[in-house]
Design a protein around this motif. Structure first.
Motif, PDB file in Angstrom:
ATOM      1  N   UNK A   1       0.813  -1.213   0.000  1.00 50.26           N
ATOM      2  CA  UNK A   1       0.000   0.000   0.000  1.00 50.26           C
ATOM      3  C   UNK A   1       0.844   1.259   0.000  1.00 50.26           C
ATOM      4  N   UNK A   2       1.822   1.322   0.897  1.00 46.25           N
ATOM      5  CA  UNK A   2       2.693   2.493   0.964  1.00 46.25           C
ATOM      6  C   UNK A   2       3.532   2.634  -0.306  1.00 46.25           C
ATOM      7  N   UNK A   3       3.945   1.508  -0.882  1.00 44.56           N
ATOM      8  CA  UNK A   3       4.728   1.562  -2.124  1.00 44.56           C
ATOM      9  C   UNK A   3       3.927   2.220  -3.245  1.00 44.56           C
ATOM     10  N   UNK A   4       2.654   1.844  -3.355  1.00 41.31           N
ATOM     11  CA  UNK A   4       1.808   2.445  -4.392  1.00 41.31           C
ATOM     12  C   UNK A   4       1.638   3.935  -4.198  1.00 41.31           C
ATOM     13  N   UNK A   5       1.380   4.345  -2.960  1.00 45.40           N
ATOM     14  CA  UNK A   5       1.167   5.764  -2.681  1.00 45.40           C
ATOM     15  C   UNK A   5       2.441   6.563  -2.903  1.00 45.40           C
ATOM     16  N   UNK A   6       3.550   6.094  -2.312  1.00 41.75           N
ATOM     17  CA  UNK A   6       4.811   6.837  -2.413  1.00 41.75           C
ATOM     18  C   UNK A   6       5.322   6.855  -3.854  1.00 41.75           C
ATOM     19  N   UNK A   7       5.245   5.717  -4.551  1.00 39.51           N
ATOM     20  CA  UNK A   7       5.667   5.682  -5.954  1.00 39.51           C
ATOM     21  C   UNK A   7       4.853   6.670  -6.782  1.00 39.51           C
TER      22      UNK A   7
ATOM     23  N   UNK B   1       4.781  18.547   8.050  1.00 39.04           N
ATOM     24  CA  UNK B   1       5.776  18.127   7.068  1.00 39.04           C
ATOM     25  C   UNK B   1       5.340  18.501   5.658  1.00 39.04           C
ATOM     26  N   UNK B   2       4.038  18.468   5.396  1.00 34.13           N
ATOM     27  CA  UNK B   2       3.514  18.853   4.092  1.00 34.13           C
ATOM     28  C   UNK B   2       3.884  20.306   3.771  1.00 34.13           C
TER      29      UNK B   2
ATOM     30  N   UNK C   1       5.293  10.391   4.553  1.00 34.03           N
ATOM     31  CA  UNK C   1       4.224  10.511   3.554  1.00 34.03           C
ATOM     32  C   UNK C   1       3.811  11.971   3.398  1.00 34.03           C
ATOM     33  N   UNK C   2       3.737  12.693   4.514  1.00 30.09           N
ATOM     34  CA  UNK C   2       3.433  14.117   4.443  1.00 30.09           C
ATOM     35  C   UNK C   2       4.458  14.873   3.625  1.00 30.09           C
ATOM     36  N   UNK C   3       5.738  14.524   3.813  1.00 35.53           N
ATOM     37  CA  UNK C   3       6.798  15.177   3.057  1.00 35.53           C
ATOM     38  C   UNK C   3       6.743  14.862   1.572  1.00 35.53           C
ATOM     39  N   UNK C   4       6.495  13.589   1.257  1.00 31.99           N
ATOM     40  CA  UNK C   4       6.408  13.188  -0.150  1.00 31.99           C
ATOM     41  C   UNK C   4       5.198  13.842  -0.817  1.00 31.99           C
ATOM     42  N   UNK C   5       4.069  13.842  -0.099  1.00 31.57           N
ATOM     43  CA  UNK C   5       2.871  14.484  -0.636  1.00 31.57           C
ATOM     44  C   UNK C   5       3.093  15.989  -0.803  1.00 31.57           C
ATOM     45  N   UNK C   6       3.759  16.594   0.178  1.00 28.90           N
ATOM     46  CA  UNK C   6       4.049  18.016   0.087  1.00 28.90           C
ATOM     47  C   UNK C   6       4.909  18.353  -1.109  1.00 28.90           C
TER      48      UNK C   6
END
Length: 541
Positions: free
Chosen positions: A214-220, A287-288, A414-419
Motif C-alpha cells: 500500500x505504501x509503495x503504491x502511494x509513495x511511488x 511536514x507537508x 508521507x506528508x513530506x512526499x505528498x508536500x
C-alpha cells in the motif's frame, strides 16, 4: 546487565553517550537522502546514466526508506532496538561501499535500494531507544538532539557533496560512510545496552505485505507523478490507479489491524493515546508545509539566481545551524512546559518567516536580503522538531515504542512526499502562467523572428525549472541577448510563482499550529513510584 524495570530505572547510566552513538547512524541516513542531489550531472557523465536513471537513484532510496518504517519499527520491538540498529548500520555501510564501487546505473540503483533498507532499519530505533533509556523528564532534551539532526543533515548534505565533488570524486560521497559506519557499529555493540520489550512479540507477515504494498503504491505515485504527467505509466496502469490501489491496500491493512487480536503490526491501542493520534496528524500537515520551504528555495537560488549547489548550501547553512541550536533549547523548554505551546509558537513563527522571505526575495535579490527570513525560519525550525516528537510520544507505552516510532516516522515521510508532489505541481502550474506573462512582456527586446519561439520556450521552461537555451544558428551577439532576456524572464516569473507556493506553505503551517490545540495539557514528569510506567526490557539482545 541487570534487567530494566521502569523508565525511571533506564537501561544505561550514560544515556547521552548511547544517544550520541545512535545519532551518528541516524545522521548518515538523513545525509544520504540529500547528498546525492548535487551529483546528478556528474553521474550522468561518469557512468553513462540517463537523467531518469539518476532520478531513480535519488528516488529509489526515498521509496524504500519510506515504505518500510512501520515494519522496521515493529521489528525493533521484536528483536531489540540495538540489534536492529546495528543490522541497519552494517547494511547501510555495505550498501555505501557498493554504491562507491558501482560501474553502471543498475548497479548503483541496486546499491541505493539496499541503502534505503539500511536507513529504514536504523531510523525508528533511535526514537524507540530514547523512550527506553531516558526517564520522562529528560526526553524533551533527548528529542532536541534528534531534532537538531533532522534539521541540519539535509542542509549539510549539498555542502558536503559539493566539497567532495570539487576535491575528490562522486564515489567518495558514498565511500565516506564506510569508516564512519564501521566505527559506529563497534561503538553501538560496545556501549549501547540491549533494549527490547519484555513481552514476546510475533511479526504480522500479512500486515507487513499489505502495509508495504500500500505504501509503495502511494509513495511511488507521488514521487513519479510529475514525471509521467500524472497520466499513464505503462499499458492500462496510470499514476492515479497506482495511488488508488495503494490507498485501498492501506485501508485493508488498517481494517486488519483493528480486527487482529493477537499481534498487529500497527497496534490500534496507539491511536487510543490522544497525543499520539493528534501528533501524527500535526506531523503530517507540518511536514507537508515544511518540505516546500527548502524545495522551493533551492530551486530559486540555483535556477533563478544561478548559484551552484555548493553556494546554495552555504547560503542556507546558517539557517541549519540556527535550527540545530534552537532544537536543543526547545527540547529543554518542552521538558519544562510541554511540547504543545513550544510547537505552536515554532510553527507560527515559521509561517511569519516565510512571509518575510516572500517580501524580501526578488529576481535580483542577494543572499543578504534573504537573511532576515532565513534567520526567523532557522530559529522557528528549531522550535518544532523536538517538541513535535516529544508531544507525539507523550503517553505511549514504551513497550510499543518501535511500532509508535515507525508509524509516526512513516506519517511524516508521507506528508513530506505528498508536500513535494503537491507543492511541485502548484509551483509548476503557477510558473507556466507567470513565465508566459513575463515572456510576452519581454519579447519586444528580441528580433521579431525570435519572439514567438521565445514565448513558447519560456513557457515550456516551467517543466524543467530552468531558463531555455538559445536556438541554434544565432550570432554570438544575438545568442547573448537571448540568454540575458530568458534569464531575466525566468527569474521574474519564478519569483512570482515562488511567492504563491511559499504562502501556501505558510497556510499549511498555521493549520498545523492550530491543530496543536488538540493536544492534552502537559503534565510534569514525576519520579514517584506510583506513576512509573511498567516498561520492561530484556538484556537478551
Amino acid at each position: 546487565m541487570p534487567e530494566v524495570k521502569s523508565a525511571e530505572q533506564p537501561a544505561t547510566q550514560r544515556p547521552w553517550q548511547v544517544l550520541a552513538i545512535m545519532c551518528i547512524g541516524f545522521f548518515m541516513s538523513l545525509l544520504d537522502g540529500s547528498i546525492v542531489n548535487v551529483a546528478v550531472p556528474t553521474l550522468i557523465h561518469s557512468i553513462d546514466a540517463s537523467y531518469d536513471q539518476v532520478l531513480w537513484v535519488i528516488d529509489g532510496y526515498l521509496l524504500v526508506f519510506s515504505v518500510l518504517l512501520i515494519t522496521t519499527g515493529r521489528l525493533g520491538d521484536i528483536f531489540g532496538y540495538r540489534r536492529l540498529y546495528v543490522i541497519g548500520i552494517i547494511t547501510f555501510t555495505v550498501a555505501s561501499a557498493l554504491c562507491g564501487l558501482a560501474g553502471s546505473p543498475p548497479e548503483l540503483l541496486t546499491a541505493r535500494l539496499l541503502q534505503g533498507l539500511g536507513g529504514a532499519l536504523l531510523f525508528p530505533q533511535v526514537i524507540s531507544s530514547i523512550l527506553t533509556i531516558f526517564p520522562p523528564h529528560l526526553r524533551g532534551r533527548a528529542f532536541g538532539l534528534f531534532g537538531a539532526i533532522v534539521g541540519f543533515a539535509p542542509i549539510i548534505g549539498p555542502v558536503l557533496g559539493g566539497f567532495l565533488l570539487a576535491h575528490l570524486s562522486w564515489r567518495w560521497i558514498f565511500f565516506i560512510n564506510v569508516p564512519i559506519g564501521i566505527i559506529t557499529a563497534v561503538l553501538a555493540l560496545t556501549f549501547a545496552p540491549p533494549m527490547r520489550s519484555g513481552r514476546r512479540h510475533r511479526l504480522d507477515l500479512v500486515g507487513v505485505a499489505l502495509a508495504t504494498a500500500g505504501l509503495s503504491g502511494i509513495v511511488f505515485g507521488l514521487i513519479e507523478g510529475e514525471r509521467y504527467d500524472w497520466g499513464t505509466v505503462a499499458g492500462p496502469i496510470s499514476i492515479t490507479s497506482v495511488i488508488v490501489a495503494g490507498v485501498a491496500l492501506l485501508a485493508v491493512f488498517v481494517l486488519r489491524q483493528y480486527r487482529q487480536r493477537d499481534e498487529p503490526l500497527m497496534p490500534p491501542a496507539l491511536f487510543g493515546v490522544r497525543n499520539f493520534a493528534v501528533g501524527n496528524w500535526v506531523g503530517f500537515v507540518f511536514q507537508l508545509g515544511m518540505i516546500g520551504i527548502m524545495f522551493v528555495l533551492v530551486l530559486y537560488l540555483q535556477m533563478a539566481r544561478g548559484y551552484s549547489a555548493l553556494e546554495t548550501g552555504l547560503v542556507v547553512l546558517p539557517n541549519a545551524a540556527l535550527t540545530a541550536v534552537g532544537s536543543a533549547y526547545a527540547g529543554r523548554l518542552s521538558d519544562t512546559f510541554g511540547g504543545k505551546y513550544i510547537l505552536m509558537a515554532g510553527m507560527t513563527l515559521l509561517a511569519v518567516g516565510l512571509l518575510v522571505l516572500v517580501a524580501m526575495a526578488g529576481p535580483t535579490s542577494s543572499a543578504w536580503s534573504l537573511l532576515p527570513g532565513l534567520t526567523i525560519i532557522g530559529i522557528a525550525g528549531g522550535a518544532t522538531f523536538a517538541p513535535l516528537q516529544q508531544a507525539t510520544m507523550d503517553g505511549v507505552d514504551p513497550r510499543l515504542a518501535g511500532a509508535a516510532s515507525g508509524v509516526s516516522s512513516t506519517t511524516r515521510q508521507i506528508g513530506g512526499v505528498l508536500g513535494t508532489a503537491v507543492l511541485g505541481a502548484l509551483l509548476s502550474a503557477r510558473l507556466s502562467s507567470t513565465l508566459r506573462t513575463e515572456a510576452e512582456k519581454s519579447a519586444g527586446r528580441l528580433p521579431e523572428n525570435l519572439r514567438a519561439q521565445f514565448i513558447d520556450n519560456s513557457t515550456a521552461a516551467a517543466r524543467t525549472y530552468g531558463p531555455p537555451a538559445p536556438p541554434a544558428g544565432l550570432s554570438p551577439a544575438t545568442a547573448g541577448l537571448y540568454e540575458r532576456v530568458t534569464a531575466d524572464t525566468f527569474a521574474t516569473g519564478f519569483v512570482t510563482a515562488m511567492q504563491t507556493t511559499l504562502v501556501a506553505c505558510a497556510v499549511a503551517l498555521v493549520a498545523a499550529a492550530l491543530f496543536c490545540l488538540l493536544f492534552s495539557p502537559h503534565k510534569k514528569p514525576t519520579t514517584e513510584p506510583a506513576q512509573r510506567r511498567q516498561t520492561e526490557t530484556s538484556p537478551q539482545d
